[in-house]
Write a protein that holds these residues in place. Structure first.
Motif, PDB file in Angstrom:
ATOM      1  N   ASP A 180       0.833  -1.210   0.000  1.00  0.00           N
ATOM      2  CA  ASP A 180       0.000   0.000   0.000  1.00  0.00           C
ATOM      3  C   ASP A 180       0.868   1.261   0.000  1.00  0.00           C
ATOM      4  N   LYS A 201      -3.992   4.154 -11.375  1.00  0.00           N
ATOM      5  CA  LYS A 201      -4.628   3.721 -10.127  1.00  0.00           C
ATOM      6  C   LYS A 201      -5.497   2.496 -10.352  1.00  0.00           C
ATOM      7  N   GLU A 202      -6.201   2.441 -11.478  1.00  0.00           N
ATOM      8  CA  GLU A 202      -7.036   1.284 -11.750  1.00  0.00           C
ATOM      9  C   GLU A 202      -6.180   0.044 -12.003  1.00  0.00           C
ATOM     10  N   LYS A 227      -5.204  -1.652  -8.849  1.00  0.00           N
ATOM     11  CA  LYS A 227      -6.263  -2.398  -8.167  1.00  0.00           C
ATOM     12  C   LYS A 227      -6.317  -3.860  -8.609  1.00  0.00           C
TER      13      LYS A 227
END
Length: 892
Positions: free
Chosen positions: A852, A886-887, A890
């Motif tokens: 993270d 960012k996607e 994920k």
């Protein structure tokens, strides 16, 4: 004078007030507009402020249907949408004082006190009138109603009562009510609904006013006519003197008669003087004869008296020089049995007093050089030396025999399977039998006590050392524990709580054994020191306060309750309160060294044994020793205090030795072997710290904090040293170990400030290692991309953004090459980053948190690169964009 408009407004106001009471039996006598203010707290609670509200004060009267008496009330009305309505009622009979507010310069603000208020702690409201006339009218009405209807007046504070009376006299026609309240006036009030009636009486009567004016007139007259009054007094004085002179002149015949009588009396006196001279000569001759006779008689009487006194003194001297045969027999022969001790003490008392009686100033200095006195003094000195030799020999043998008897009897000492507490009650009882004898020996010859003290110390020292040795041996033998000198390495590696390891229960008896040794022998040594000081007649203050022989507050107490009086004797045989004597105190401490020397070795043996069994128990023993040491800091005898201080130092050295050995074990980690994961001593230190916290007592907190500092400093130093062996994996190694330290020390660091400091230090080192490691993971795939961004940022310090694409090394072609090289197949690059981090970490629970952080740092850098691209290369687009990136994260 008030205008017609004001009068009309006042009438309308009174009608409004009457309307508020039209449904009740109260008749309004007078009403005033006022402002009510009361202190209140602000929101922060730091200062108070005054809230002011408009109110109406009305005085009402109501006749009681049962008693036909009037009840006068003070009504407080407040304004509402429907007009005035009653808000508060105060009965006038409860009014006790009216006090002016000091900080009000107008004088229109005052406070009324009532004796029936439930909460006297709340500040009473302050009432502010519109003018001084309204205030005076209101107060005048209140005073008249209280005086006539209640028979008393409330207390007036901060207001001039004389000024109020003068105002009432000047405005007597404008006062609103007479007093006492009459039924007719109340009925008229209800019928007419008017608020004013005439005043029937004044505050001061006419007679009182006349008396006051007469008094003031007389006072002023005395001031204005002082000179006239003085002249008048002078005239009266001259008249009195003239009258006295006239009276004297009228008494001249009487004076002449008195003078004639005086002349005849003088003649008689002269004749009597002649006769007295004759008689005086005859009496002088007679007196000379009498004096010669008395002189001869006085000489004879003096001789008789001197002879009688001389005979008396000779008899007294003979009594002093006489030696009773029974005393001589006791002093020179016979035994010192217990039954004969009272007679022996009596003989010693006689001998001491006799020797003192032959010395000045008790014996006159004229007798000192007499041959009989010298011979008798020599005889008494021989008796004294003989008695001192016999008594000293007996007491030395007596002390040795008492101790030898106890040493030969094994029942006095601890035996296998049975701990026996030393009991010296019988020994002290037998010694106290000869306490008075020792005191008399000291009075006869102080130096005779020195060999007796040495003999007593030598004998009792053998007994104390034997008792301590047997007790310590049996104490260690009866304590069943498992030895664990490296106990800190055997602790649980998972715990961060305070319960400690299972060895705490097994080794608790070690500190219990040490506590028992202190509990038994420290009070015993203190008692022996105190008994020795008093028994051997040392002139010092008590070594320990009466009744305190141990640490009472911890349940330690002594058994010796036999407290016979063996205080030193004065010369006359009475008890003597010793003063603190430095020389005596030094002699006492030297004697106590001989008395108690060697006992400390058994204490040291218990401490060393406890250290070998469980080194951590040094913490508990340190606290116990400190508690005893604090209880004996005021003792005059220093042996017990020094013993406790040496025990404390020995325990501290032993614990320091344990800490040094633990640090040495930490430093022994092999630097040549590749280290992965968390080191073993980190979780073991957490278990060690938990045990140490559970063992802290008293002032051992500082010792434990010092140990924490040394152990953690060594641990961090070794950790950094090992990390340098393999720099490639140093950051992973450091962050895993610092994370392990934080996880294991979280609970205990919340309550221990020293460990909290190291916890924060480990947290900072962990963050730094994480930052370095995450940067290395990101640079492994996107180093050229972010290096290009760094070159552009450096150029922006010297050129404009429009000029950047034309610079060497950062042109658009170079940009396209970098984007193609680093962002083609970006999904695979992200997966490679994740797998590399997953492979490098030994602790899987750290992976989610680190990944993270890695995502956040990468997105932050990527967004900065995107903003830089839009600023300097407006025609170029970044693919994927930061949102798309960012996607992609994920799905990794």
């Amino acid at each position: 004078m008030a205008s017609a408009a004001q009068i009309g407004d006042e009438s309308e106001f009174l009608r409004t007030v009457d309307a508020a009471f039209q449904d009740s039996d109260n008749a309004v006598l007078v009403a005033f507009r006022v402002a009510k203010s009361q202190a209140s707290w602000s929101v922060a609670g730091r200062r108070n402020r005054l809230t002011t509200k408009p109110r109406v004060l009305a005085i009402t009267a109501m006749r009681s249907s049962s008693t036909q008496k009037f009840s006068v009330n003070l009504q407080v009305l407040k304004y509402s949408s429907g007009g005035l309505q009653p808000a508060k009622v105060y009965k006038l009979k409860h009014l006790t004082k009216i006090e002016a507010v000091p900080n009000d310069n107008t004088g229109c603000t005052f406070v009324m006190g009532f004796d029936n208020l439930k909460s006297q702690s709340v500040a009473p409201p302050q009432w502010t009138m519109r003018s001084l006339d309204d205030r005076n009218r209101f107060l005048t009405c209140i005073l008249k109603l209280c005086k006539e209807n209640l028979g008393r007046l409330p207390k007036i504070q901060g207001m001039d009562v004389v000024e109020l009376a003068l105002w009432a006299q000047a405005n007597v026609k404008g006062l609103p009510i007479g007093s006492p309240v009459q039924a007719d006036s109340v009925d008229a009030e209800r019928d007419q609904k008017e608020g004013k009636v005439t005043v029937e009486r004044e505050l001061l009567s006419k007679a009182e006013e006349d008396d006051m004016e007469a008094l003031l007139g007389a006072y002023l007259l005395g001031i204005d006519e002082a000179e006239a009054f003085s002249e008048r007094l002078k005239r009266e004085l001259l008249a009195l003197e003239a009258a006295n002179v006239h009276a004297i002149l009228e008494s001249e015949p009487l004076v002449e008669e008195v003078l004639q009588d005086l002349d005849s009396a003088m003649a008689g006196v002269e004749e009597m003087e002649i006769w007295l001279g004759v008689f005086n000569i005859k009496l002088r001759h007679m007196r000379e004869d009498i004096e010669s006779i008395e002189s001869r008689n006085n000489m004879l009487e003096m001789q008789v008296q001197n002879n009688a006194l001389l005979v008396g003194e000779l008899y007294k001297l003979l009594e002093r020089l006489h030696v009773p045969s029974e005393y001589a027999a006791l002093l020179t022969g016979g035994s010192f049995d217990e039954a004969r001790i009272p007679q022996t003490v009596e003989a010693c008392d006689w001998l001491a007093s006799s020797i003192r009686g032959l010395e000045p100033p008790i014996l006159d200095s004229t007798y000192v050089n007499m041959r009989a006195v010298k011979d008798k003094r020599t005889e008494l000195e021989k008796l004294k030396s003989t008695f001192l030799r016999r008594a000293s020999d007996f007491l030395r043998n007596y002390f040795s025999s008492l101790v030898d008897f106890m040493i030969t009897d094994k029942t006095y000492f601890s035996q296998r399977g049975q701990l026996k507490r030393p009991d010296h009650a019988d020994l002290r009882f037998r010694c106290r039998t000869y306490a008075r004898l020792l005191q008399h020996l000291k009075s006869l010859d102080k130096s005779s006590l020195e060999p007796l003290r040495n003999a007593y110390c030598h004998a009792l020292n053998l007994l104390l050392r034997r008792e301590a040795r047997e007790f310590a041996n049996e104490l260690r033998a009866s304590t069943k524990v498992s030895r664990s000198s490296g106990a800190w390495l055997d602790g649980s590696t998972s715990g961060s709580g305070f319960s400690g390891s299972g060895s705490d229960t097994a080794t608790a008896t070690v500190s219990d054994a040490y506590a028992k040794m202190l509990r038994i022998f420290i009070p015993l040594l203190v008692d022996e020191s105190s008994f020795f000081a008093s028994f051997m007649c040392f002139e010092v203050l008590p070594l320990a306060p009466p009744g305190r022989t141990g640490d009472d507050k911890n349940g330690f107490e002594d058994k010796d309750e036999d407290d016979d009086d063996i205080a030193p004797l004065d010369m006359d045989g009475s008890d003597m309160k010793p003063a603190q004597n430095d020389g005596e105190l030094n002699a006492l401490n030297q004697a106590l060294e001989k008395l108690l020397d060697g006992v400390q070795e058994d204490f040291y043996a218990v401490v060393d044994w406890a250290y070998k069994v469980d080194p951590l128990r040094c913490i508990t023993m340190q606290g116990m020793t400190e508690r005893y040491l604090s209880g004996h800091k005021a003792d005059a005898a220093g042996f017990v205090r020094r013993l406790l201080a040496e025990l404390q130092s020995r325990i501290s050295n032993q614990f320091s030795k344990f800490v040094d050995e633990a640090c040495h074990q930490i430093e022994k980690h092999d630097r040549n072997v590749r280290q992965t994961g968390s080191l073993s001593y980190i979780p073991r230190f957490a278990a060690l710290a938990a045990r140490m916290e559970g063992l802290i007592q008293g002032n051992s907190r500082d010792v434990v904090d010092l140990a924490y500092t040394k152990l953690v400093t060594t641990s961090f130093s070794v950790l950094e040293r090992i990390a340098q062996v393999e720099p490639k994996n140093a950051d992973v190694f450091l962050l895993e170990n610092y994370a392990a330290f934080q996880n294991s020390m979280f609970d205990i660091a919340n309550v221990v400030p020293t460990l909290a400091r190291f916890y924060h230090q480990a947290s900072e080192a962990y963050e730094q290692a994480c930052t370095r490691y995450i940067n290395s993971i990101i640079n492994s795939q996107f180093e050229k991309l972010f290096q290009f961004a760094q070159r552009v940022e450096n150029l922006l310090y010297t050129i404009t953004p429009e000029e950047v694409p034309f610079q060497m090394g950062v042109s658009k072609n170079e940009l396209r090459k970098v984007l193609k090289t680093n962002l083609s197949g970006v999904e695979r690059s992200l997966q490679v980053m994740y797998k590399r981090m997953q492979k490098g970490l030994t602790s899987e629970e750290l992976l989610p948190n680190l990944w993270d952080k890695c995502k956040l740092d990468f997105i932050d850098k990527y967004e900065s690169f995107e903003a830089l691209l839009a600023k300097c290369y407006a025609t170029e687009t970044l693919s994927p964009s930061s949102a798309e990136m960012k996607e992609l994260f994920k799905i990794v």
